[in-house]
Design a protein around this motif. Structure first.
Motif, PDB file in Angstrom:
ATOM      1  N   LYS A   1       0.885  -1.275   0.058  1.00 11.25           N
ATOM      2  CA  LYS A   1      -0.031   0.011  -0.015  1.00 11.25           C
ATOM      3  C   LYS A   1       0.853   1.144  -0.007  1.00 11.25           C
ATOM      4  CE  LYS A   1      -4.334  -1.648   1.970  1.00 11.25           C
ATOM      5  NZ  LYS A   1      -5.244  -1.449   3.079  1.00 11.25           N
ATOM      6  N   GLN A   2       2.017   1.182   0.721  1.00 10.46           N
ATOM      7  CA  GLN A   2       2.729   2.507   0.763  1.00 10.46           C
ATOM      8  C   GLN A   2       3.495   2.635  -0.477  1.00 10.46           C
ATOM      9  OE1 GLN A   2       2.980   4.777   3.589  1.00 10.46           O
ATOM     10  NE2 GLN A   2       3.955   5.712   1.624  1.00 10.46           N
ATOM     11  N   GLU A   3       4.140   1.542  -1.229  1.00  5.25           N
ATOM     12  CA  GLU A   3       4.689   1.645  -2.367  1.00  5.25           C
ATOM     13  C   GLU A   3       3.683   2.134  -3.384  1.00  5.25           C
ATOM     14  OE1 GLU A   3       5.971  -2.275  -3.174  1.00  5.25           O
ATOM     15  OE2 GLU A   3       7.837  -2.059  -1.639  1.00  5.25           O
ATOM     16  N   TYR A   4       2.201   1.570  -3.366  1.00  7.05           N
ATOM     17  CA  TYR A   4       1.346   2.325  -4.384  1.00  7.05           C
ATOM     18  C   TYR A   4       1.215   3.679  -3.960  1.00  7.05           C
ATOM     19  CZ  TYR A   4      -3.191   3.038  -6.364  1.00  7.05           C
ATOM     20  OH  TYR A   4      -4.285   3.425  -7.286  1.00  7.05           O
ATOM     21  N   ARG A   5       0.889   3.992  -2.849  1.00  7.91           N
ATOM     22  CA  ARG A   5       0.769   5.557  -2.460  1.00  7.91           C
ATOM     23  C   ARG A   5       1.963   6.320  -3.047  1.00  7.91           C
ATOM     24  NH1 ARG A   5      -1.839   3.827   2.230  1.00  7.91           N
ATOM     25  NH2 ARG A   5       0.101   3.813   3.421  1.00  7.91           N
ATOM     26  N   ASP A   6       3.308   5.831  -2.964  1.00  8.68           N
ATOM     27  CA  ASP A   6       4.356   6.656  -3.283  1.00  8.68           C
ATOM     28  C   ASP A   6       4.277   6.807  -5.056  1.00  8.68           C
ATOM     29  OD1 ASP A   6       5.177   6.773  -0.733  1.00  8.68           O
ATOM     30  OD2 ASP A   6       6.654   5.134  -0.890  1.00  8.68           O
ATOM     31  N   MET A   7       3.902   5.893  -5.736  1.00  9.93           N
ATOM     32  CA  MET A   7       3.922   5.803  -7.073  1.00  9.93           C
ATOM     33  C   MET A   7       2.855   6.614  -7.502  1.00  9.93           C
ATOM     34  SD  MET A   7       4.540   1.680  -7.732  1.00  9.93           S
ATOM     35  CE  MET A   7       5.955   0.958  -7.256  1.00  9.93           C
ATOM     36  N   ILE A   8       1.695   6.954  -6.909  1.00  9.33           N
ATOM     37  CA  ILE A   8       0.584   7.740  -7.330  1.00  9.33           C
ATOM     38  C   ILE A   8       1.036   9.095  -7.157  1.00  9.33           C
ATOM     39  CG2 ILE A   8      -1.637   8.377  -6.539  1.00  9.33           C
ATOM     40  CD1 ILE A   8      -1.948   5.867  -8.217  1.00  9.33           C
ATOM     41  N   ALA A   9       1.831   9.180  -6.055  1.00  9.01           N
ATOM     42  CA  ALA A   9       2.090  10.647  -5.529  1.00  9.01           C
ATOM     43  C   ALA A   9       3.296  10.878  -6.611  1.00  9.01           C
ATOM     44  CB  ALA A   9       2.827  10.830  -4.253  1.00  9.01           C
ATOM     45  N   ALA A  10       4.002  10.291  -7.199  1.00  8.06           N
ATOM     46  CA  ALA A  10       5.258  10.484  -7.977  1.00  8.06           C
ATOM     47  C   ALA A  10       4.521  10.632  -9.774  1.00  8.06           C
ATOM     48  CB  ALA A  10       6.368   9.472  -7.977  1.00  8.06           C
ATOM     49  N   GLY A  11       3.199  10.039  -9.483  1.00  8.86           N
ATOM     50  CA  GLY A  11       2.809  10.297 -11.085  1.00  8.86           C
ATOM     51  C   GLY A  11       3.196   8.841 -11.963  1.00  8.86           C
ATOM     52  N   TRP A  12       3.498   7.935 -11.436  1.00  8.46           N
ATOM     53  CA  TRP A  12       4.249   6.748 -12.181  1.00  8.46           C
ATOM     54  C   TRP A  12       2.849   5.828 -12.388  1.00  8.46           C
ATOM     55  CZ3 TRP A  12       8.823   6.571  -8.132  1.00  8.46           C
ATOM     56  CH2 TRP A  12       9.664   7.498  -8.709  1.00  8.46           C
ATOM     57  N   TRP A  13       2.111   6.039 -13.327  1.00 10.89           N
ATOM     58  CA  TRP A  13       0.937   5.606 -13.573  1.00 10.89           C
ATOM     59  C   TRP A  13       0.989   3.885 -13.705  1.00 10.89           C
ATOM     60  CZ3 TRP A  13      -1.240   8.973 -10.988  1.00 10.89           C
ATOM     61  CH2 TRP A  13      -1.130  10.332 -11.224  1.00 10.89           C
ATOM     62  N   LEU A  14       2.119   3.611 -14.620  1.00  9.54           N
ATOM     63  CA  LEU A  14       2.302   2.287 -14.979  1.00  9.54           C
ATOM     64  C   LEU A  14       2.690   1.509 -14.002  1.00  9.54           C
ATOM     65  CD1 LEU A  14       3.953   2.561 -18.684  1.00  9.54           C
ATOM     66  CD2 LEU A  14       1.952   1.306 -18.021  1.00  9.54           C
ATOM     67  N   ALA A  15       3.541   2.117 -13.126  1.00 14.06           N
ATOM     68  CA  ALA A  15       4.065   1.107 -11.936  1.00 14.06           C
ATOM     69  C   ALA A  15       3.204   1.237 -10.784  1.00 14.06           C
ATOM     70  CB  ALA A  15       5.294   1.957 -11.359  1.00 14.06           C
ATOM     71  N   ALA A  16       2.121   1.961 -10.957  1.00 11.64           N
ATOM     72  CA  ALA A  16       0.957   2.061  -9.742  1.00 11.64           C
ATOM     73  C   ALA A  16       0.167   0.983 -10.149  1.00 11.64           C
ATOM     74  CB  ALA A  16       0.397   3.586  -9.732  1.00 11.64           C
ATOM     75  N   ARG A  17      -0.201   0.816 -11.568  1.00  7.28           N
ATOM     76  CA  ARG A  17      -1.221  -0.218 -12.177  1.00  7.28           C
ATOM     77  C   ARG A  17      -0.437  -1.715 -11.632  1.00  7.28           C
ATOM     78  NH1 ARG A  17      -3.023   0.179 -18.088  1.00  7.28           N
ATOM     79  NH2 ARG A  17      -1.031  -0.454 -18.379  1.00  7.28           N
ATOM     80  N   GLU A  18       0.699  -1.709 -12.062  1.00  4.62           N
ATOM     81  CA  GLU A  18       1.386  -2.824 -11.605  1.00  4.62           C
ATOM     82  C   GLU A  18       1.190  -3.411 -10.252  1.00  4.62           C
ATOM     83  OE1 GLU A  18       5.543  -3.021 -13.028  1.00  4.62           O
ATOM     84  OE2 GLU A  18       4.819  -2.668 -15.132  1.00  4.62           O
ATOM     85  N   LYS A  19       1.605  -2.542  -9.385  1.00  5.39           N
ATOM     86  CA  LYS A  19       1.386  -2.472  -7.850  1.00  5.39           C
ATOM     87  C   LYS A  19       0.060  -2.980  -7.513  1.00  5.39           C
ATOM     88  CE  LYS A  19       4.688  -2.260  -6.004  1.00  5.39           C
ATOM     89  NZ  LYS A  19       5.604  -3.012  -5.632  1.00  5.39           N
ATOM     90  N   MET A  20      -1.052  -2.231  -8.132  1.00  2.00           N
ATOM     91  CA  MET A  20      -2.327  -2.545  -7.934  1.00  2.00           C
ATOM     92  C   MET A  20      -2.811  -3.895  -8.176  1.00  2.00           C
ATOM     93  SD  MET A  20      -5.417  -1.834  -6.760  1.00  2.00           S
ATOM     94  CE  MET A  20      -5.287  -0.235  -6.446  1.00  2.00           C
ATOM     95  N   ASN A  21      -2.043  -4.499  -9.030  1.00  2.00           N
ATOM     96  CA  ASN A  21      -2.319  -5.837  -9.363  1.00  2.00           C
ATOM     97  C   ASN A  21      -1.716  -6.669  -8.222  1.00  2.00           C
ATOM     98  OD1 ASN A  21      -3.301  -5.201 -12.060  1.00  2.00           O
ATOM     99  ND2 ASN A  21      -1.311  -5.470 -13.192  1.00  2.00           N
ATOM    100  N   GLN A  22      -0.790  -6.499  -7.653  1.00  2.00           N
ATOM    101  CA  GLN A  22      -0.203  -7.225  -6.673  1.00  2.00           C
ATOM    102  C   GLN A  22      -1.365  -7.118  -5.651  1.00  2.00           C
ATOM    103  OE1 GLN A  22       4.003  -6.253  -5.931  1.00  2.00           O
ATOM    104  NE2 GLN A  22       4.509  -5.937  -7.892  1.00  2.00           N
ATOM    105  N   LEU A  23      -1.573  -5.713  -5.264  1.00  2.00           N
ATOM    106  CA  LEU A  23      -2.504  -5.567  -4.237  1.00  2.00           C
ATOM    107  C   LEU A  23      -3.844  -6.440  -4.323  1.00  2.00           C
ATOM    108  CD1 LEU A  23      -2.197  -1.798  -3.803  1.00  2.00           C
ATOM    109  CD2 LEU A  23      -1.959  -3.425  -1.824  1.00  2.00           C
ATOM    110  N   GLN A  24      -4.389  -6.376  -5.461  1.00  4.38           N
ATOM    111  CA  GLN A  24      -5.490  -7.104  -5.755  1.00  4.38           C
ATOM    112  C   GLN A  24      -5.234  -8.736  -5.511  1.00  4.38           C
ATOM    113  OE1 GLN A  24      -6.090  -5.119  -9.770  1.00  4.38           O
ATOM    114  NE2 GLN A  24      -8.375  -5.572  -8.941  1.00  4.38           N
ATOM    115  N   VAL A  25      -4.133  -9.282  -5.864  1.00  4.43           N
ATOM    116  CA  VAL A  25      -3.815 -10.704  -5.860  1.00  4.43           C
ATOM    117  C   VAL A  25      -3.700 -11.116  -4.198  1.00  4.43           C
ATOM    118  CG1 VAL A  25      -2.095 -12.311  -5.871  1.00  4.43           C
ATOM    119  CG2 VAL A  25      -2.708 -11.029  -7.854  1.00  4.43           C
ATOM    120  N   HIS A  26      -2.997 -10.180  -3.360  1.00  5.68           N
ATOM    121  CA  HIS A  26      -2.688 -10.040  -1.980  1.00  5.68           C
ATOM    122  C   HIS A  26      -3.898 -10.031  -1.198  1.00  5.68           C
ATOM    123  CE1 HIS A  26      -1.417  -9.354   2.027  1.00  5.68           C
ATOM    124  NE2 HIS A  26      -0.336  -9.851   1.560  1.00  5.68           N
ATOM    125  N   SER A  27      -4.861  -8.844  -1.553  1.00  6.70           N
ATOM    126  CA  SER A  27      -5.981  -8.726  -0.693  1.00  6.70           C
ATOM    127  C   SER A  27      -7.037  -8.210  -1.487  1.00  6.70           C
ATOM    128  CB  SER A  27      -5.610  -7.654   0.221  1.00  6.70           C
ATOM    129  OG  SER A  27      -4.715  -7.999   1.281  1.00  6.70           O
TER     130      SER A  27
END
Length: 348
Positions: free
Chosen positions: A246-272
């Motif tokens: 979640k923290q890594e996702y928030r950091d990516m959103i704050a930095a505007g790294w949308w592709l990386a944020a989407r990849e991290k969101m995929n990990q979040l969906q698998v995990h929880s």
């Protein structure tokens, strides 16, 4: 030679005499601060004297400098954290080194670099262990296939050598994983000990069986003594991983790294997948991506209409990474590619 040296010295003195004698030091400090060259500004302000004609302006700058440095440090740390979260460690270290050159010595970034290197080392160690566990789990199946091949063709030197190498690798992994078990039990990390111990029996050789048996007994005693600890540690590890993701996702959103944020969101969906915050963020991310795609299309259209065809194509291609199935984007890209290709043929 002496005459040439004299002429050179005279030329140097003449040049020096033309240098400005009254430098606007306050303006120079402002310029360096605007360029984020805080080290230079600090050096200039360090020797501040009340006799200086610009003392009041320089003294104000001196008071403001620590706050500006702190803001810069925080910005750099956010960038570095985001890069590390994307496994871009080399870029993160380079960014820290670049920023440290812009700051006075002994700043928080010096400590941050040591921390970052330690985090990378821990990350690499975790990946190495993950790789060892994966290899150990796969080895029995691989060995079984090679044994079948050898039974079908006993004279195959390649198969025999490959099987020897695989078994030797298994013995080495058994020692590594048994070391992992010992360390994890010493740290009372029973979940890690259980993970490391699980594949050992399938790869260990006869000489390692006694050590394996002792490790199994030690772990069994710990689990008897603390029957709920394994489940508790697993639950805790899951919570910590979710917090990290979640923290890594928030950091990516704050930095505007949308592709990386989407990849991290995929990990979040698998995990929880049922986490309410993750579900909410998924909807927000989809809206952000939709908006970014629309902006990318518009930006490309503006460049295309002004004749900047290659730049427009680049914008559209980058935007297409966010939405590969977007038919409008693909149509723009294909049109631009065709037009650029025609122009290139005409030029040739």
């Amino acid at each position: 030679m002496k005459r040439l040296l004299v002429i050179s010295l005279l030329a140097l003195l003449s040049a020096c005499s033309q240098l400005p004698t009254n430098i606007d030091r306050a303006a120079l400090v402002d310029q360096w601060v605007a360029q984020e060259q805080f080290r230079r500004a600090h050096e200039m302000l360090r020797s501040l004297s009340s006799d200086d004609p610009q003392y009041q302006a320089l003294e104000r700058q001196q008071r403001a400098l620590p706050s500006l440095i702190k803001q810069f440090e925080q910005k750099v740390l956010r960038e570095v954290k985001g890069l590390a979260a994307q496994n871009r460690w080399v870029e993160a270290i380079a960014r820290l080194d670049e920023a440290r050159l812009q700051l006075p010595p002994d700043t928080v970034l010096d400590h941050a670099r040591k921390t970052l290197l330690a985090e990378r080392k821990a990350y690499m160690a975790a990946l190495n262990l993950e790789l060892d566990l994966l290899t150990a789990r796969q080895l029995p199946a691989r060995n079984a296939i090679l044994e079948k091949m050898l039974a079908a063709d006993p004279d195959s030197f390649w198969t025999r050598w490959k099987l020897y190498q695989q078994r030797r690798l298994g013995y080495e992994l058994a020692d590594v994983l048994l070391d992992c078990v010992d360390e994890a039990i010493a740290e009372q990390n029973l979940e890690a000990a259980n993970s490391c111990l699980a594949p050992v029996a399938t790869v260990a050789k006869e000489a390692q069986q006694q050590r394996l048996s002792l490790s199994q007994q030690r772990l069994a005693r710990e689990l008897q003594r603390q029957p709920n600890q394994l489940a508790q540690q697993k639950a805790k590890a899951d919570r910590l991983q979710l917090q990290r993701l979640k923290q890594e996702y928030r950091d990516m959103i704050a930095a505007g790294w949308w592709l990386a944020a989407r990849e991290k969101m995929n990990q979040l969906q698998v995990h929880s997948p049922k986490d309410l915050e993750v579900i909410k963020w998924l909807g927000e991310l989809q809206q952000i991506i939709t908006t970014q795609v629309e902006l990318g299309i518009q930006q490309g259209q503006a460049l295309y209409s002004q004749g900047f065809l290659q730049q427009a194509l680049e914008v559209w291609r980058n935007t297409a990474e966010l939405s590969p199935d977007n038919t409008v984007l693909q149509a723009h890209i294909q049109r631009a590619e065709r037009f650029i290709e025609k122009l290139q043929r005409l030029d040739s």
